[in-house]
Write a protein that holds these residues in place. Sequence first.
Motif, PDB file in Angstrom:
ATOM      1  N   UNK A   1       0.826  -1.211   0.000  1.00  9.62           N
ATOM      2  CA  UNK A   1       0.000   0.000   0.000  1.00  9.62           C
ATOM      3  C   UNK A   1       0.858   1.258   0.000  1.00  9.62           C
ATOM      4  N   UNK A   2       2.109   1.130   0.485  1.00  8.46           N
ATOM      5  CA  UNK A   2       2.997   2.300   0.497  1.00  8.46           C
ATOM      6  C   UNK A   2       3.337   2.785  -0.919  1.00  8.46           C
TER       7      UNK A   2
ATOM      8  N   UNK B   1       1.867   6.117  -1.182  1.00  6.61           N
ATOM      9  CA  UNK B   1       2.309   7.176  -0.268  1.00  6.61           C
ATOM     10  C   UNK B   1       2.489   8.480  -1.036  1.00  6.61           C
ATOM     11  N   UNK B   2       2.437   9.573  -0.302  1.00 12.09           N
ATOM     12  CA  UNK B   2       2.658  10.875  -0.930  1.00 12.09           C
ATOM     13  C   UNK B   2       1.390  11.439  -1.532  1.00 12.09           C
ATOM     14  N   UNK B   3       1.515  12.011  -2.713  1.00 12.58           N
ATOM     15  CA  UNK B   3       0.404  12.717  -3.353  1.00 12.58           C
ATOM     16  C   UNK B   3      -0.870  11.872  -3.502  1.00 12.58           C
ATOM     17  N   UNK B   4      -0.803  10.592  -3.905  1.00 14.52           N
ATOM     18  CA  UNK B   4      -2.057   9.839  -4.084  1.00 14.52           C
ATOM     19  C   UNK B   4      -2.654   9.294  -2.777  1.00 14.52           C
ATOM     20  N   UNK B   5      -2.017   9.535  -1.639  1.00 13.84           N
ATOM     21  CA  UNK B   5      -2.421   8.957  -0.356  1.00 13.84           C
ATOM     22  C   UNK B   5      -3.900   9.215  -0.029  1.00 13.84           C
TER      23      UNK B   5
ATOM     24  N   UNK C   1      -0.442  12.598   8.695  1.00 17.67           N
ATOM     25  CA  UNK C   1       0.484  13.737   8.680  1.00 17.67           C
ATOM     26  C   UNK C   1       1.588  13.557   7.636  1.00 17.67           C
ATOM     27  N   UNK C   2       2.082  12.340   7.500  1.00 13.67           N
ATOM     28  CA  UNK C   2       3.168  12.085   6.545  1.00 13.67           C
ATOM     29  C   UNK C   2       2.674  11.466   5.242  1.00 13.67           C
ATOM     30  N   UNK C   3       1.364  11.204   5.143  1.00 17.93           N
ATOM     31  CA  UNK C   3       0.747  10.602   3.952  1.00 17.93           C
ATOM     32  C   UNK C   3       1.419   9.279   3.595  1.00 17.93           C
ATOM     33  N   UNK C   4       1.523   8.398   4.595  1.00 17.29           N
ATOM     34  CA  UNK C   4       2.176   7.112   4.370  1.00 17.29           C
ATOM     35  C   UNK C   4       1.342   5.959   4.926  1.00 17.29           C
ATOM     36  N   UNK C   5       1.451   4.815   4.237  1.00 15.31           N
ATOM     37  CA  UNK C   5       0.882   3.560   4.717  1.00 15.31           C
ATOM     38  C   UNK C   5       2.036   2.724   5.250  1.00 15.31           C
ATOM     39  N   UNK C   6       1.777   2.000   6.315  1.00 12.87           N
ATOM     40  CA  UNK C   6       2.821   1.179   6.921  1.00 12.87           C
ATOM     41  C   UNK C   6       2.261  -0.197   7.234  1.00 12.87           C
ATOM     42  N   UNK C   7       3.123  -1.220   7.229  1.00 10.32           N
ATOM     43  CA  UNK C   7       2.649  -2.548   7.647  1.00 10.32           C
ATOM     44  C   UNK C   7       2.215  -2.501   9.116  1.00 10.32           C
ATOM     45  N   UNK C   8       1.211  -3.262   9.457  1.00  9.14           N
ATOM     46  CA  UNK C   8       0.744  -3.335  10.841  1.00  9.14           C
ATOM     47  C   UNK C   8       1.682  -4.273  11.602  1.00  9.14           C
TER      48      UNK C   8
END
Length: 168
Positions: free
Chosen positions: A106-107, A110-114, A132-139
Amino acid sequence: VKRLAELAKRLLDNDEGAFWQDTLCVPQDKDLRDTAIDRMTDTYQNAYKVLVIDEGIRTMCTLESNKEQCLLRIATSGWRQRIWRLQEALLARELCFEFADGVVGCNFFDGQPFHLAKKVFPLLQYMTHNDATCTFEPRSETNKIPVPTFSQIITLLRHRTTSNPGDE
């Protein structure tokens, strides 16, 4: 099976591990099938990564594709329309997609398309993310899975189907 094993290897940092593929792993015997289905929550919740393999996504998306177009492909894919896929996506520690030339998490969005990703593909709202950082991270294993409200589940189930109504 060889192709699935190769894809699983690409997702892992080492050569160890196994993969689960519903069509191959859920027995046809009714009692065994019921047991396997009862354990699906544990299967997806404990999976290191969940890989979406969908012909429409794979043939139309590449690592160099426009990310917004890839979002549209995912949001309108056959994978997105299946009931069981909701469970695997909600429970996944990390949700990945097979593209024509690689595998992305999903990352990738990240960024503009978040923010667009979370609107076009509502399941992404339940992935671990940082607005805040427009990022996806693994759980992580210790992060709790977000529990959608009943109303949210109804929305997420809308337009989904199954080939086996008894599985609902």
